[in-house]
Each structure stands twice: as structure tokens, then as C-alpha cells.
Design a protein around this motif. Structure first.
Motif, PDB file in Angstrom:
ATOM      1  N   ARG A 151     -19.334  43.525  66.194  1.00 34.82           N
ATOM      2  CA  ARG A 151     -18.078  43.205  65.507  1.00 34.82           C
ATOM      3  C   ARG A 151     -17.169  42.422  66.456  1.00 34.82           C
ATOM      4  NH1 ARG A 151     -16.046  48.629  62.485  1.00 34.82           N
ATOM      5  NH2 ARG A 151     -14.608  47.084  61.643  1.00 34.82           N
ATOM      6  N   PRO A 152     -17.420  41.145  66.624  1.00 24.24           N
ATOM      7  CA  PRO A 152     -16.686  40.346  67.621  1.00 24.24           C
ATOM      8  C   PRO A 152     -15.188  40.246  67.374  1.00 24.24           C
ATOM      9  CG  PRO A 152     -18.035  38.947  66.208  1.00 24.24           C
ATOM     10  CD  PRO A 152     -18.454  40.345  65.932  1.00 24.24           C
ATOM     11  N   LEU A 153     -14.720  40.425  66.146  1.00 25.09           N
ATOM     12  CA  LEU A 153     -13.295  40.298  65.856  1.00 25.09           C
ATOM     13  C   LEU A 153     -12.538  41.619  65.988  1.00 25.09           C
ATOM     14  CD1 LEU A 153     -13.350  37.830  62.813  1.00 25.09           C
ATOM     15  CD2 LEU A 153     -13.076  37.327  65.252  1.00 25.09           C
ATOM     16  N   LEU A 154     -13.252  42.680  66.305  1.00 22.19           N
ATOM     17  CA  LEU A 154     -12.612  43.974  66.490  1.00 22.19           C
ATOM     18  C   LEU A 154     -11.940  44.004  67.871  1.00 22.19           C
ATOM     19  CD1 LEU A 154     -14.085  47.426  65.596  1.00 22.19           C
ATOM     20  CD2 LEU A 154     -13.100  47.075  67.844  1.00 22.19           C
ATOM     21  N   THR A 155     -10.717  44.499  67.930  1.00 25.31           N
ATOM     22  CA  THR A 155      -9.983  44.596  69.192  1.00 25.31           C
ATOM     23  C   THR A 155     -10.119  46.003  69.764  1.00 25.31           C
ATOM     24  OG1 THR A 155      -8.366  42.937  68.490  1.00 25.31           O
ATOM     25  CG2 THR A 155      -7.729  44.398  70.296  1.00 25.31           C
ATOM     26  N   VAL A 156     -10.526  46.095  71.025  1.00 25.07           N
ATOM     27  CA  VAL A 156     -10.629  47.381  71.720  1.00 25.07           C
ATOM     28  C   VAL A 156      -9.549  47.427  72.792  1.00 25.07           C
ATOM     29  CG1 VAL A 156     -12.075  48.940  73.062  1.00 25.07           C
ATOM     30  CG2 VAL A 156     -13.114  47.458  71.316  1.00 25.07           C
ATOM     31  N   ILE A 157      -8.707  48.452  72.745  1.00 29.84           N
ATOM     32  CA  ILE A 157      -7.651  48.643  73.738  1.00 29.84           C
ATOM     33  C   ILE A 157      -8.019  49.868  74.578  1.00 29.84           C
ATOM     34  CG2 ILE A 157      -5.206  49.115  74.125  1.00 29.84           C
ATOM     35  CD1 ILE A 157      -4.659  47.808  71.390  1.00 29.84           C
ATOM     36  N   VAL A 158      -8.126  49.687  75.895  1.00 28.83           N
ATOM     37  CA  VAL A 158      -8.491  50.774  76.801  1.00 28.83           C
ATOM     38  C   VAL A 158      -7.262  51.182  77.598  1.00 28.83           C
ATOM     39  CG1 VAL A 158      -9.964  51.502  78.713  1.00 28.83           C
ATOM     40  CG2 VAL A 158     -10.851  49.905  76.978  1.00 28.83           C
ATOM     41  N   ARG A 159      -6.958  52.474  77.595  1.00 30.08           N
ATOM     42  CA  ARG A 159      -5.819  53.000  78.347  1.00 30.08           C
ATOM     43  C   ARG A 159      -6.300  54.047  79.344  1.00 30.08           C
ATOM     44  NH1 ARG A 159      -1.449  53.727  73.390  1.00 30.08           N
ATOM     45  NH2 ARG A 159      -1.116  51.502  73.012  1.00 30.08           N
ATOM     46  N   GLU A 160      -5.995  53.843  80.603  1.00 22.98           N
ATOM     47  CA  GLU A 160      -6.329  54.809  81.643  1.00 22.98           C
ATOM     48  C   GLU A 160      -5.194  55.801  81.825  1.00 22.98           C
ATOM     49  OE1 GLU A 160      -7.843  53.733  85.421  1.00 22.98           O
ATOM     50  OE2 GLU A 160      -9.002  52.047  84.647  1.00 22.98           O
ATOM     51  N   GLY A 161      -5.556  57.012  82.210  1.00 25.20           N
ATOM     52  CA  GLY A 161      -4.530  58.016  82.476  1.00 25.20           C
ATOM     53  C   GLY A 161      -5.174  59.316  82.898  1.00 25.20           C
ATOM     54  N   THR A 162      -4.356  60.292  83.262  1.00 26.68           N
ATOM     55  CA  THR A 162      -4.880  61.610  83.583  1.00 26.68           C
ATOM     56  C   THR A 162      -5.304  62.300  82.282  1.00 26.68           C
ATOM     57  OG1 THR A 162      -2.736  62.707  83.367  1.00 26.68           O
ATOM     58  CG2 THR A 162      -3.287  61.777  85.527  1.00 26.68           C
ATOM     59  N   PRO A 163      -6.204  63.273  82.354  1.00 23.61           N
ATOM     60  CA  PRO A 163      -6.608  63.979  81.140  1.00 23.61           C
ATOM     61  C   PRO A 163      -5.426  64.556  80.365  1.00 23.61           C
ATOM     62  CG  PRO A 163      -8.100  64.513  82.930  1.00 23.61           C
ATOM     63  CD  PRO A 163      -6.991  63.699  83.531  1.00 23.61           C
TER      64      PRO A 163
END
Length: 310
Positions: free
Chosen positions: A127-139
Motif C-alpha cells: 500500500r504505497p499511499l498509506l502513511t506510517v507515523i513512527v513515534r519513539e518513547g518510553t513504554p
């Protein structure tokens, strides 16, 4: 005390958003800034809400505000409503735009270097048009974000079983290793003890993590204090660069150095320290089609990379 009538038109969505911000920021000033409103507007809205509910939601102090038991309870419900509305809007959009969508995934060290990138790469092929947002943080931080609907799922170490606040699904078991650069002075030795590592600088996880507590117990069992010469970090990029450029020793999940020629592991067993890597989801909230697609790829990648026999 009469039960508040929350559907009589007085309660507004802005009240729920305000409570979420107040609890997260810990002050009216911080909440107002986060919501781009003035402090008097935020204060007036809080007074209106407390009048509707008939209780005080926060204790005011010189350093900010602290939720009362009523505030903690109402914040949880407010975040659940906000999350459901956010999910509803995205779900409708994705039904109308079948090849598009957005999925927001939270992650911490375990799973962030192999599992999640592999799943995202495969998802983007499908799904090339799907946007994935990755957020780092503590659990702990990510669990709040999950509760509030700001992330759809969390990928990383599972430190507790499924409960009322979260659904935790194990994908594979992973050991924890002592990792250094490949050309570290200790890298060529076949036999080492924990005492042999005492004079080197270490990279340890932060005090808020379960792994840190387990390491403190491990050192105590071996009659040694925690290394005084240490850096505390959970960012994979920071940890990796420090390892490559120095003689530091890091405590990392075993998959991190497995395919990295510039890193190696030391022959010092950290048993019984290990962990389950998996997905954390919010109970009672239906995943969007985009999130479902990512979860499917996470499961497939996990089956491929899981350590043998685990």
C-alpha cells in the motif's frame, strides 16, 4: 449526589480535550499553550466542567495541578472518547479512500531496529499511499499515547500481561546481550566475567524501564554495584553510534547486533534476563484497516526473524 447528566448539551468535546491536556501537561499554562488558547479560556473551561460534574478534578499547587481521584477517572474516560472519535474519522476516510490511510505506531528499543522496519517496508510495497507515523518513547509514555488514541499500537517489549488497560500480544521471545563494537579490546576473549567489565563505560536503559530494574537486580545478585561510569539512553541511533565510536558496553536485545558487522556480543550471560517482544493494543477500540494491515505484516516478519527455538 445526583449523577451528572453529560448528554444534556452542556458537556462539549473541548472539555474532554482540555482534560487530556491538563493531565498530560500538569499545569493550566502548559495545557493552554498546547491547545493554542489563552490561560483564562482554559481556566474558565475547567471551571465549567467541574461545575457540570459537581467535583474538583484537580488540586491546585504552587508547581501546577495534580488530578484528584475524580480527575484521574474522568481523564481516562475523556481519552477513550477522543480515541474513539479519532478512530471513527480515520475509519470513514479509509473506507472512502481504500488505498490511502494513516497508521501511527509507537516503539521503544526492542523491535525498533528489525521487526518494525521490516513490517513497514513490506506494508509500503502493498500500500504505497498509506502513511506510517513512527513515534519513539518510553513504554509508560507510549501507553498514555495509546490510551488517548494518539497512537494505534505499540511495538516493543511486553512487561506485563493483558489487563483492562491494554491488550498485549507476544510475537517472539528475545534474550538480552552485552554488546560492544566489533574491535573492542574484549571482543577477542573467549571467557569473561562480569568483574572483567567493571572498568569500562556502560550504556544502560533509563531508570523508568523494567530492563533497568532487572539489571540492578542482576548486578546485586553478582555482588557488584551498578557501573558508575555510564550513559543512560534508549534511542537506538544514539546507542549504536556510541558503541561504534567508543569502548562502551551496552545492554541490548539480541537481534540488534545480529546483522550489524560493526557490533558484536560478549560471552557474559545475563540469564535470566530476557523479554517478550510484541504488540500492545487498546481494548475496546477497533483497529483501522491501515493498522490491521501493519499488524498482519508485524506477525509475518516476527515469524521470520524470531530466534531459533523461540
Amino acid at each position: 449526589m445526583d449523577i451528572p447528566k453529560l448528554l444534556d448539551g452542556r458537556l462539549k468535546l473541548r472539555h474532554l480535550v482540555l482534560v487530556d491536556a491538563l493531565t498530560k501537561q500538569g499545569s493550566v499554562v502548559g495545557a493552554a499553550a498546547a491547545l493554542h488558547v489563552t490561560q483564562p479560556v482554559a481556566t474558565r473551561s475547567l471551571h465549567d466542567l467541574e461545575s457540570i460534574l459537581g467535583v474538583e478534578l484537580y488540586e491546585r499547587g504552587p508547581r501546577g495541578i495534580t488530578p484528584t481521584i475524580f480527575g484521574e477517572a474522568f481523564t481516562a474516560h475523556a481519552r477513550a472518547v477522543i480515541a474513539q472519535l479519532t478512530q471513527a474519522g480515520r475509519h470513514v476516510f479509509e473506507l472512502a479512500e481504500a488505498d490511502r490511510g494513516t497508521v501511527v505506531v509507537g516503539t521503544h528499543l526492542a523491535g525498533s531496529n528489525v521487526l518494525l522496519p521490516g513490517a513497514i517496508a513490506r506494508l509500503k510495497v502493498e500500500r504505497p499511499l498509506l502513511t506510517v507515523i513512527v513515534r519513539e518513547g518510553t513504554p509508560e509514555t507510549l501507553l498514555v499515547e495509546l490510551e488517548a488514541g494518539r497512537v494505534d499500537l505499540i511495538v516493543g517489549r511486553l512487561t506485563s500481561p493483558t489487563d483492562q488497560s491494554a491488550i498485549r500480544d507476544t510475537l517472539y521471545e528475545e534474550s538480552v546481550e552485552l554488546v560492544t563494537r566489533a574491535r573492542h579490546p574484549l571482543a577477542e576473549l573467549d571467557s569473561l566475567t562480569l568483574a572483567d567489565l567493571a572498568d569500562y563505560p556502560w550504556i544502560l536503559p533509563g531508570t523508568e524501564t523494567s530492563l533497568r530494574r532487572e539489571l540492578e537486580e542482576f548486578f546485586a545478585r553478582n555482588g557488584m554495584p551498578l557501573p558508575a561510569n555510564r550513559v543512560e539512553a534508549t534511542s537506538f541511533l544514539t546507542v549504536r553510534q556510541l558503541l561504534i565510536e567508543t569502548d562502551m558496553i551496552a545492554v541490548l536485545p539480541s537481534l540488534i547486533p545480529r546483522d550489524d558487522a560493526r557490533l558484536t556480543t560478549l560471552p557474559v550471560a545475563l540469564d535470566p534476563i530476557g523479554h517478550s517482544v510484541g504488540i500492545t493494543l487498546s481494548p475496546g477500540r477497533t483497529l483501522s484497516p491501515s493498522a490491521e494491515a501493519l499488524v498482519g505484516n508485524l506477525r509475518r516478519i516476527a515469524a521470520e526473524i524470531a530466534p531459533p527455538g523461540r
